[in-house]
Design a protein around this motif. Sequence first.
Motif, PDB file in Angstrom:
ATOM      1  N   LEU A  86       1.098   3.576   5.810  1.00 55.56           N
ATOM      2  CA  LEU A  86      -0.498   4.582   4.821  1.00 55.56           C
ATOM      3  C   LEU A  86      -1.104   3.951   4.149  1.00 55.56           C
ATOM      4  N   VAL A  87      -0.099   3.750   2.630  1.00 61.84           N
ATOM      5  CA  VAL A  87      -1.290   3.191   1.638  1.00 61.84           C
ATOM      6  C   VAL A  87      -1.878   1.867   1.776  1.00 61.84           C
ATOM      7  N   ARG A  88      -0.758   1.041   2.712  1.00 66.27           N
ATOM      8  CA  ARG A  88      -1.258  -0.137   2.825  1.00 66.27           C
ATOM      9  C   ARG A  88      -2.736   0.035   3.782  1.00 66.27           C
ATOM     10  N   ASP A  94      -6.011  -0.583   1.596  1.00 66.47           N
ATOM     11  CA  ASP A  94      -5.853  -1.972   1.441  1.00 66.47           C
ATOM     12  C   ASP A  94      -5.237  -1.424  -0.615  1.00 66.47           C
ATOM     13  N   ARG A  95      -4.076  -0.599  -0.373  1.00 66.14           N
ATOM     14  CA  ARG A  95      -3.243  -0.636  -1.514  1.00 66.14           C
ATOM     15  C   ARG A  95      -1.647  -0.542  -1.638  1.00 66.14           C
ATOM     16  N   GLN A  96      -0.829  -0.977  -2.274  1.00 65.81           N
ATOM     17  CA  GLN A  96       0.461  -1.296  -1.855  1.00 65.81           C
ATOM     18  C   GLN A  96       1.263  -0.383  -2.704  1.00 65.81           C
ATOM     19  N   SER A  97       2.574   0.115  -2.255  1.00 70.94           N
ATOM     20  CA  SER A  97       3.699   0.223  -2.760  1.00 70.94           C
ATOM     21  C   SER A  97       4.871  -0.755  -3.243  1.00 70.94           C
ATOM     22  N   ARG A  98       5.219  -0.024  -4.594  1.00 69.50           N
ATOM     23  CA  ARG A  98       6.012  -1.632  -5.248  1.00 69.50           C
ATOM     24  C   ARG A  98       7.432  -0.399  -5.520  1.00 69.50           C
ATOM     25  N   VAL A  99       8.321  -1.467  -5.888  1.00 68.25           N
ATOM     26  CA  VAL A  99       9.546  -0.610  -6.223  1.00 68.25           C
ATOM     27  C   VAL A  99       9.704  -1.114  -7.486  1.00 68.25           C
ATOM     28  N   GLN A 100      10.304   0.035  -8.468  1.00 73.14           N
ATOM     29  CA  GLN A 100      10.713  -0.086 -10.104  1.00 73.14           C
ATOM     30  C   GLN A 100      11.653   0.676  -9.880  1.00 73.14           C
ATOM     31  N   GLY A 106       0.034 -10.330   8.986  1.00 73.22           N
ATOM     32  CA  GLY A 106      -1.547 -10.859   8.129  1.00 73.22           C
ATOM     33  C   GLY A 106      -1.419 -10.022   7.483  1.00 73.22           C
ATOM     34  N   MET A 107      -0.675  -9.086   6.519  1.00 76.23           N
ATOM     35  CA  MET A 107      -1.599  -8.002   5.759  1.00 76.23           C
ATOM     36  C   MET A 107      -1.966  -8.442   4.504  1.00 76.23           C
ATOM     37  N   ARG A 108      -3.027  -7.864   3.389  1.00 78.50           N
ATOM     38  CA  ARG A 108      -3.158  -8.569   2.050  1.00 78.50           C
ATOM     39  C   ARG A 108      -1.842  -8.466   1.492  1.00 78.50           C
ATOM     40  N   ALA A 109      -1.141  -9.401   0.732  1.00 77.57           N
ATOM     41  CA  ALA A 109      -0.176  -8.279  -0.176  1.00 77.57           C
ATOM     42  C   ALA A 109      -0.209  -8.620  -1.392  1.00 77.57           C
ATOM     43  N   ASP A 110      -1.533  -8.164  -1.719  1.00 77.24           N
ATOM     44  CA  ASP A 110      -2.440  -7.828  -3.315  1.00 77.24           C
ATOM     45  C   ASP A 110      -2.629  -6.041  -3.172  1.00 77.24           C
ATOM     46  N   GLY A 111      -3.256  -6.744  -4.323  1.00 76.74           N
ATOM     47  CA  GLY A 111      -4.082  -4.230  -4.540  1.00 76.74           C
ATOM     48  C   GLY A 111      -3.092  -3.692  -5.256  1.00 76.74           C
ATOM     49  N   GLU A 112      -3.801  -3.150  -5.888  1.00 77.02           N
ATOM     50  CA  GLU A 112      -3.754  -2.069  -6.069  1.00 77.02           C
ATOM     51  C   GLU A 112      -2.563  -1.308  -6.493  1.00 77.02           C
ATOM     52  N   PRO A 113      -0.882  -0.889  -6.734  1.00 76.91           N
ATOM     53  CA  PRO A 113       0.254   0.048  -6.328  1.00 76.91           C
ATOM     54  C   PRO A 113      -0.522   1.333  -6.577  1.00 76.91           C
ATOM     55  N   GLU A 114      -0.587   2.048  -5.636  1.00 76.89           N
ATOM     56  CA  GLU A 114      -0.646   3.186  -5.526  1.00 76.89           C
ATOM     57  C   GLU A 114       0.783   4.395  -5.338  1.00 76.89           C
ATOM     58  N   LEU A 115       1.320   3.419  -4.873  1.00 75.93           N
ATOM     59  CA  LEU A 115       3.001   4.530  -4.225  1.00 75.93           C
ATOM     60  C   LEU A 115       3.901   3.343  -4.859  1.00 75.93           C
ATOM     61  N   ILE A 116       4.413   4.081  -5.835  1.00 79.48           N
ATOM     62  CA  ILE A 116       5.653   3.876  -7.074  1.00 79.48           C
ATOM     63  C   ILE A 116       6.709   4.215  -6.096  1.00 79.48           C
TER      64      ILE A 116
END
Length: 375
Positions: A267-269, A272-278, A303-313
């Motif tokens: 849903l975040v994607r 056009d935003r991304q999620s990230r694990v930290q 086929g989705m963008r692999a970049d974008g600002e992280p919105e979900l961590i």
Amino acid sequence: LEPMLETVRRQIAEDEAAYLRRLGGLGVQVELPVALHRPVPTTGFFELPMHQLLAYYVDRDASPIGKLLSATKRMAAQVDQVVVVGSNEYLLAAQMLMEACAQPRFNSLTRGQRGSRPRVHFVSTSADNDAVQALLYVLANPANSAFRAESSWALLSFAAKPDCPVLLSFMDAAESEDCGSLAQSRMMAIRESGGTPSEMEAELELELPPGLTPFTSALSAIGLAPAALLGVNIMKLQEGALAMAQHFREAAFCNNLPVLHAVASHLVRTRDRQSRVQTDVISMHAVARWANRLLASGRTSSGMRADGEPELIWQIVSKRSRFDTLPRFKQKANMQGDPATGVVPIELPDTDEASLGQLLQLMMLSQAIQIKLCV
């Protein structure tokens, strides 16, 4: 999304009746050959732990895991250092298990402190001359060669091409007196599914199951061979992954951890935003790097963008430290989710092998679900 998710679950996991027959095959000799030789599906990582455990418990010596454990046990007794050559993607899976399960300063410890386990050095197939020469110098000049094992080393090849300069350099060094003798029992090769057999005269050569990518190979021989050399309980790793697979198969979607992770990230994607694990857990840093590379590879393949600002961590946290807490340190309180900042904790009860196996399977399942949701 529920009808779509049910379809996705059926695509990833085999139907329940077949699954029960597979487990029942442990005690039914007639069905056993079918259970052991059933082709691994395209999401090969999902059934891999069950395939490997089933084969091991049925015929320990003849199973791939049994052969791997025997070979690594002999290797650990004969050498003090092991060189692992492979691509950066394959090495990341193996390095992740070392950082997560072994002592943080493992290679700096004496052989006795390491439990007579060898030091492990990871070398990329893209390494330059200086990096290879530096390690060759270390191999030729061990810090302590009082014991025969401490002046010997072994070589593992992870899907490295036969003409790879890095691999050939170590094979050349093995034949010279500068780096000691590298007997056949000190060489192991793991090749990709359908790959050309290695030219190494290895004691053991294993082929990866079909359907695996470098990022979903952590629980295959790629990750398990170095882990076994380090003394990691690879059976617990696989049992943890199998437990998460069963949870994915049986749990309702509202409580299904891989599904919840995948849907939130999906849903975040869509925005056009991304999620990230930290993580702040030092032993989990490599796991976070691997998870981010895994999820990025899934976005690229769909086929989705692999970049974008992280919105979900997704923040990996642990209830327990690996070592006793020092007097001047206090256990951090478990991080709570904060909708305002988009930080959601993935809380591990421990940082042991079983918990790690569950976490790895969760991430691989999430990636597989996200790919199918984008189709």
